[in-house]
Design a protein around this motif. Structure first.
Motif, PDB file in Angstrom:
ATOM      1  N   GLY A  52       0.806  -1.230   0.000  1.00 45.59           N
ATOM      2  CA  GLY A  52       0.000   0.000   0.000  1.00 45.59           C
ATOM      3  C   GLY A  52       0.830   1.266   0.000  1.00 45.59           C
ATOM      4  N   ILE A  53       2.144   1.137  -0.082  1.00 43.80           N
ATOM      5  CA  ILE A  53       3.041   2.315  -0.074  1.00 43.80           C
ATOM      6  C   ILE A  53       3.597   2.520  -1.485  1.00 43.80           C
ATOM      7  CG2 ILE A  53       5.186   3.296   0.895  1.00 43.80           C
ATOM      8  CD1 ILE A  53       3.069   2.908   3.073  1.00 43.80           C
ATOM      9  N   TYR A  54       3.500   3.744  -1.967  1.00 43.42           N
ATOM     10  CA  TYR A  54       4.093   4.101  -3.256  1.00 43.42           C
ATOM     11  C   TYR A  54       5.372   4.882  -2.963  1.00 43.42           C
ATOM     12  CZ  TYR A  54      -0.812   3.635  -4.808  1.00 43.42           C
ATOM     13  OH  TYR A  54      -2.077   3.193  -5.060  1.00 43.42           O
ATOM     14  N   ILE A 409       6.059  12.821   2.688  1.00 40.65           N
ATOM     15  CA  ILE A 409       5.144  11.704   2.977  1.00 40.65           C
ATOM     16  C   ILE A 409       3.714  12.244   2.952  1.00 40.65           C
ATOM     17  CG2 ILE A 409       4.526   9.977   4.738  1.00 40.65           C
ATOM     18  CD1 ILE A 409       7.514  10.715   5.813  1.00 40.65           C
ATOM     19  N   MET A 410       2.840  11.584   2.227  1.00 38.33           N
ATOM     20  CA  MET A 410       1.473  12.133   2.179  1.00 38.33           C
ATOM     21  C   MET A 410       0.439  11.089   1.762  1.00 38.33           C
ATOM     22  SD  MET A 410       0.065  15.548   0.293  1.00 38.33           S
ATOM     23  CE  MET A 410      -1.716  15.651   0.111  1.00 38.33           C
ATOM     24  N   PRO A 411      -0.739  11.102   2.415  1.00 37.38           N
ATOM     25  CA  PRO A 411      -1.838  10.254   1.930  1.00 37.38           C
ATOM     26  C   PRO A 411      -2.512  10.931   0.741  1.00 37.38           C
ATOM     27  CG  PRO A 411      -2.504  11.405   3.923  1.00 37.38           C
ATOM     28  CD  PRO A 411      -1.088  11.823   3.637  1.00 37.38           C
ATOM     29  N   PRO A 469      19.913  26.423  -6.340  1.00 36.87           N
ATOM     30  CA  PRO A 469      20.764  25.453  -7.044  1.00 36.87           C
ATOM     31  C   PRO A 469      20.031  24.203  -7.519  1.00 36.87           C
ATOM     32  CG  PRO A 469      21.389  25.635  -4.727  1.00 36.87           C
ATOM     33  CD  PRO A 469      20.375  26.695  -4.981  1.00 36.87           C
ATOM     34  N   GLY A 470      19.011  23.760  -6.765  1.00 37.26           N
ATOM     35  CA  GLY A 470      18.345  22.511  -7.150  1.00 37.26           C
ATOM     36  C   GLY A 470      19.298  21.333  -6.981  1.00 37.26           C
ATOM     37  N   ASN A 471      18.954  20.220  -7.642  1.00 33.44           N
ATOM     38  CA  ASN A 471      19.759  19.001  -7.560  1.00 33.44           C
ATOM     39  C   ASN A 471      19.814  18.469  -6.129  1.00 33.44           C
ATOM     40  OD1 ASN A 471      20.979  17.211  -9.277  1.00 33.44           O
ATOM     41  ND2 ASN A 471      23.053  17.930  -8.845  1.00 33.44           N
ATOM     42  N   ARG A 472      18.790  18.781  -5.357  1.00 40.21           N
ATOM     43  CA  ARG A 472      18.747  18.306  -3.962  1.00 40.21           C
ATOM     44  C   ARG A 472      17.756  17.148  -3.886  1.00 40.21           C
ATOM     45  NH1 ARG A 472      20.363  23.625  -0.440  1.00 40.21           N
ATOM     46  NH2 ARG A 472      22.230  23.900  -1.663  1.00 40.21           N
ATOM     47  N   PRO A 473      18.195  16.052  -3.322  1.00 37.09           N
ATOM     48  CA  PRO A 473      17.418  14.823  -3.446  1.00 37.09           C
ATOM     49  C   PRO A 473      16.249  14.693  -2.456  1.00 37.09           C
ATOM     50  CG  PRO A 473      19.420  14.418  -2.220  1.00 37.09           C
ATOM     51  CD  PRO A 473      19.460  15.860  -2.599  1.00 37.09           C
ATOM     52  N   SER A 474      15.245  13.973  -2.911  1.00 31.00           N
ATOM     53  CA  SER A 474      14.153  13.639  -1.979  1.00 31.00           C
ATOM     54  C   SER A 474      13.444  12.379  -2.457  1.00 31.00           C
ATOM     55  CB  SER A 474      13.146  14.784  -1.890  1.00 31.00           C
ATOM     56  OG  SER A 474      12.492  14.939  -3.125  1.00 31.00           O
ATOM     57  N   ASN A 475      12.772  11.732  -1.513  1.00 31.22           N
ATOM     58  CA  ASN A 475      11.854  10.638  -1.817  1.00 31.22           C
ATOM     59  C   ASN A 475      10.447  11.159  -1.628  1.00 31.22           C
ATOM     60  OD1 ASN A 475      13.809   8.418  -2.002  1.00 31.22           O
ATOM     61  ND2 ASN A 475      14.145   8.836   0.175  1.00 31.22           N
ATOM     62  N   THR A 476       9.522  10.668  -2.438  1.00 28.64           N
ATOM     63  CA  THR A 476       8.111  10.964  -2.176  1.00 28.64           C
ATOM     64  C   THR A 476       7.437   9.646  -1.834  1.00 28.64           C
ATOM     65  OG1 THR A 476       8.200  12.797  -3.710  1.00 28.64           O
ATOM     66  CG2 THR A 476       6.013  12.038  -3.078  1.00 28.64           C
ATOM     67  N   ILE A 477       6.868   9.614  -0.647  1.00 28.70           N
ATOM     68  CA  ILE A 477       6.257   8.371  -0.150  1.00 28.70           C
ATOM     69  C   ILE A 477       4.763   8.636   0.005  1.00 28.70           C
ATOM     70  CG2 ILE A 477       6.196   6.773   1.814  1.00 28.70           C
ATOM     71  CD1 ILE A 477       9.239   7.727   2.207  1.00 28.70           C
ATOM     72  N   LEU A 478       3.974   7.964  -0.819  1.00 22.82           N
ATOM     73  CA  LEU A 478       2.531   8.217  -0.799  1.00 22.82           C
ATOM     74  C   LEU A 478       1.789   6.933  -0.449  1.00 22.82           C
ATOM     75  CD1 LEU A 478       2.297  10.257  -4.138  1.00 22.82           C
ATOM     76  CD2 LEU A 478       2.438  11.185  -1.824  1.00 22.82           C
ATOM     77  N   PHE A 479       0.561   7.093  -0.009  1.00 19.85           N
ATOM     78  CA  PHE A 479      -0.316   5.938   0.198  1.00 19.85           C
ATOM     79  C   PHE A 479      -1.730   6.458   0.012  1.00 19.85           C
ATOM     80  CE2 PHE A 479      -0.851   7.559   4.510  1.00 19.85           C
ATOM     81  CZ  PHE A 479       0.382   8.137   4.748  1.00 19.85           C
ATOM     82  N   GLU A 480      -2.657   5.502  -0.196  1.00 20.02           N
ATOM     83  CA  GLU A 480      -3.989   5.962  -0.594  1.00 20.02           C
ATOM     84  C   GLU A 480      -4.629   6.833   0.470  1.00 20.02           C
ATOM     85  OE1 GLU A 480      -6.289   2.923  -2.597  1.00 20.02           O
ATOM     86  OE2 GLU A 480      -8.099   4.068  -2.046  1.00 20.02           O
ATOM     87  N   LYS A 481      -4.609   6.359   1.677  1.00 22.24           N
ATOM     88  CA  LYS A 481      -5.289   7.070   2.762  1.00 22.24           C
ATOM     89  C   LYS A 481      -4.653   6.631   4.073  1.00 22.24           C
ATOM     90  CE  LYS A 481     -10.043   8.005   4.118  1.00 22.24           C
ATOM     91  NZ  LYS A 481     -11.449   7.724   3.843  1.00 22.24           N
ATOM     92  N   SER A 482      -4.692   7.445   5.099  1.00 21.63           N
ATOM     93  CA  SER A 482      -4.191   6.999   6.407  1.00 21.63           C
ATOM     94  C   SER A 482      -5.191   6.030   7.004  1.00 21.63           C
ATOM     95  CB  SER A 482      -4.028   8.179   7.361  1.00 21.63           C
ATOM     96  OG  SER A 482      -2.925   8.935   6.997  1.00 21.63           O
ATOM     97  N   THR A 483      -4.869   4.762   6.958  1.00 26.53           N
ATOM     98  CA  THR A 483      -5.720   3.739   7.576  1.00 26.53           C
ATOM     99  C   THR A 483      -4.815   2.941   8.515  1.00 26.53           C
ATOM    100  OG1 THR A 483      -5.176   2.078   5.915  1.00 26.53           O
ATOM    101  CG2 THR A 483      -7.078   3.496   5.439  1.00 26.53           C
ATOM    102  N   PRO A 484      -5.391   2.141   9.394  1.00 28.62           N
ATOM    103  CA  PRO A 484      -4.518   1.332  10.256  1.00 28.62           C
ATOM    104  C   PRO A 484      -3.524   0.518   9.424  1.00 28.62           C
ATOM    105  CG  PRO A 484      -6.762   1.256  11.060  1.00 28.62           C
ATOM    106  CD  PRO A 484      -6.814   2.009   9.755  1.00 28.62           C
TER     107      PRO A 484
END
Ligand SMILES: O=P(O)(O)OC[C@H]1O[C@](O)(CO)[C@@H](O)[C@@H]1O
Length: 556
Positions: A52-54, A409-411, A469-484
């Motif tokens: 469930g994690i993108y 990180i975001m739902p 400058p840019g070129n600064r790294p990140s991950n984007t971690i998404l999921f459908e909705k905050s559920t248990p």
């Protein structure tokens, strides 16, 4: 000290380490903005979905070759064997001669998890059943306060892992809270914390959970004593205490001595580290607020991530990829911190939990065998809720001199449909990682100023300030909705990421000897304040500060 059940290496003596160093010299010449325009498939190539994690990791300073080399590093560092050893319950916490078997707590399969040859699953299930009965008795008001009132407030007393994990999950899952029950956390030994929390509560309808694996942590025991004193001062009697105080601990005797009835003591085990314990009985406040079924779904979500971690190939394995990217930045780009940026009000406590999880686990400077490391280990973890941080510290992320990788990180769906807040929140989240990645060139800054009608000299003066400058790294971690389920998977993902890094760095991620010295010295200083001990041996600064405290508080 027991031998590690898998071969560990000095990472920087592995041939792959120097290959990565050479590769880094090439990668640092690239700019992400160009990498994206060269390759329209980049986002698809650096993307994984599991449990469930993108995970979009395309905005990292990587090429296909980087992933290949980092995967090789994981293999050469013995990661596959280490993962097996963890799931097999081997004593990978070798300085404490213990397994780190938090995965057993969320095991959904009919397979045993053994510690010293004994399957722990029956105990795990029995504890979950005990929690279930307790939650039912509180929700159905079978268990009431000493004046027969139903409980309206739960006060959870605990600190560190006995606090941060339950706190982040109960807050993350607020939409699932059962009506009529409020939850409060008291962690700090600062008397202000408990004073403020108890101020508006009635002892008749308040239940205290004393959560301490050791039942010896000064802060928690002090708070528990103060809570008991408050209860007795405000109408409760000694014989009523058992109705209002329960405990979660691996040290039954101490809880019993405190006055908790044996049947109200929930077990914990030494094979679960504090910062990995929210899945155990330490999760009781979570279960009380969201209900036992939702608590079980939380465990199921973590299990989904465990299975992914245990079985997916390393280069498709989300916790492994995240862990390796962290190693890439810490050891090859000299990054010394990592930001956790949840774009979700409910997840605002996540940075604090990941901070303990990561920094207490990987803030180490000797190998499993006790030799000094000469490579960097765990980074400083910090962060806060988006979009608020954009108006505070993001300036430094965009234009500061530090190299700061970040997780956004975001739902994708919200629990609170109000206007177009959620689309705007997402726009903020995506625009931040985009801005970090692409930056703004001098030419763009100049063109922008020209379009605003600035003169040439104004443009020359202002443009350098507007360059990003840019070129600064990140991950984007998404999921459908905050559920248990998704929250379970998300937190388990970070637990495994931390483990992956600990394996690469050849350190023990499951002990925490560094916190002990402060505790010992604190005891001594307290004895000096109370007059039970002499100031002899204290450095002049500490001695002077103790005297100042005593003078101001008339304790001389
Ligand atoms: O649950 P306990 O034994 O009170 O410990 C609380 C916390 O204190 C620590 O030992 C650090 O001081 C953490 O590892 C732990 O989570």
């Amino acid at each position: 000290m027991s031998e590690l059940p898998y071969t560990s290496n000095y990472p920087n003596t592995l041939p792959i380490w120097s290959q990565l160093q050479e590769h880094q010299a090439k990668v640092k010449q690239l700019h992400l903005r160009e990498e994206f325009s060269k390759d329209p498939q980049r986002a698809e190539r650096f993307f994984q979905k599991a449990a469930g994690i993108y995970l979009d990791y395309s905005k990292n300073l990587i090429t296909d070759e980087t992933i290949k080399l980092l995967t090789q590093l994981a293999n050469d560092a013995g990661l596959p064997a280490a993962i097996k050893a963890m799931f097999n319950g081997e004593k990978i916490n070798n300085s404490e001669e213990r397994p780190a078997l938090h995965v057993a707590l969320r095991n959904q399969a009919a397979v045993p998890y053994k510690v010293d040859g004994t399957d722990v699953m029956p105990e795990v299930k029995a504890a979950l059943n005990q929690m279930e009965r307790f939650v039912w008795s509180i929700h159905s008001a079978q268990w009431r306060g000493y004046t027969n009132k139903r409980f309206t407030d739960i006060v959870h007393l605990g600190i560190g892992g006995s606090y941060l994990g339950p706190k982040v999950v109960s807050a993350a899952l607020k939409p699932y809270w059962k009506a009529g029950l409020n939850l409060h956390y008291v962690a700090n030994i600062d008397g202000t914390h408990i004073t403020e929390e108890l101020k508006h509560l009635s002892p008749e309808s308040t239940l205290f959970i004393i959560a301490s694996k050791s039942f010896g942590t000064q802060e928690t025991i002090m708070n528990a004593k103060s809570a008991k004193a408050w209860f007795l001062r405000n109408g409760g009697l000694e014989e009523d205490v058992h109705k209002h105080f329960v405990a979660i601990t691996a040290n039954k005797q101490k809880a019993y001595n405190f006055g908790i009835r044996e049947e109200n003591i929930f077990p914990m085990w030494d094979w679960v580290g504090g910062r990995y314990s929210l899945w155990s009985t330490i999760g009781l406040p979570i279960a009380l607020t969201i209900g036992i079924e939702n608590f079980k779904n939380l465990l199921a979500g973590a299990y989904d991530m465990d299975e992914h971690f245990r079985t997916a190939p390393l280069d498709h394995n989300i916790p492994v990829i995240l862990g390796l990217l962290g190693v890439w930045y810490s050891n090859f780009f000299n990054a010394d911190s990592h930001a956790i940026l949840p774009y979700d009000h409910y997840l605002r406590a996540l940075p604090a939990h990941i901070q303990q999880l990561d920094m207490e686990s990987n803030g180490k400077s000797v190998t499993h065998k006790g030799e000094a490391v000469d490579w960097s280990t765990g980074p400083i973890i910090w962060g806060g809720a988006g979009a608020n941080g954009q108006h505070a510290y993001h300036q430094l992320l965009h234009q500061g001199t530090h190299f700061l990788p970040a997780d956004f990180i975001m739902p994708l769906r919200t629990h609170n449909h109000i206007g177009d807040h959620h689309a705007l929140l997402l726009s903020n989240c995506l625009s931040q990682s985009q801005a970090l990645m692409q930056g703004k060139t001098l030419e763009e800054a100049k063109a922008e100023l020209k379009a605003q009608g600035k003169t040439d000299s104004q443009i020359d003066e202002l443009a350098p300030h507007k360059v990003i400058p840019g070129n600064r790294p990140s991950n984007t971690i998404l999921f459908e909705k905050s559920t248990p389920r998704t929250i379970g998977a998300l937190i388990a993902m970070y637990e495994h990421k931390v483990f992956v890094q600990g394996v690469i760095w050849n350190i023990n991620s499951f002990d925490q000897w560094g916190v002990e010295l402060g505790k010992e010295l604190g005891e001594h200083i307290y004895q000096i304040i109370t007059g039970e001990n002499e100031t002899n041996g204290q450095d002049s600064s500490t001695k002077h500060l103790i005297e100042l405290f005593k003078k101001i508080n008339n304790r001389i």
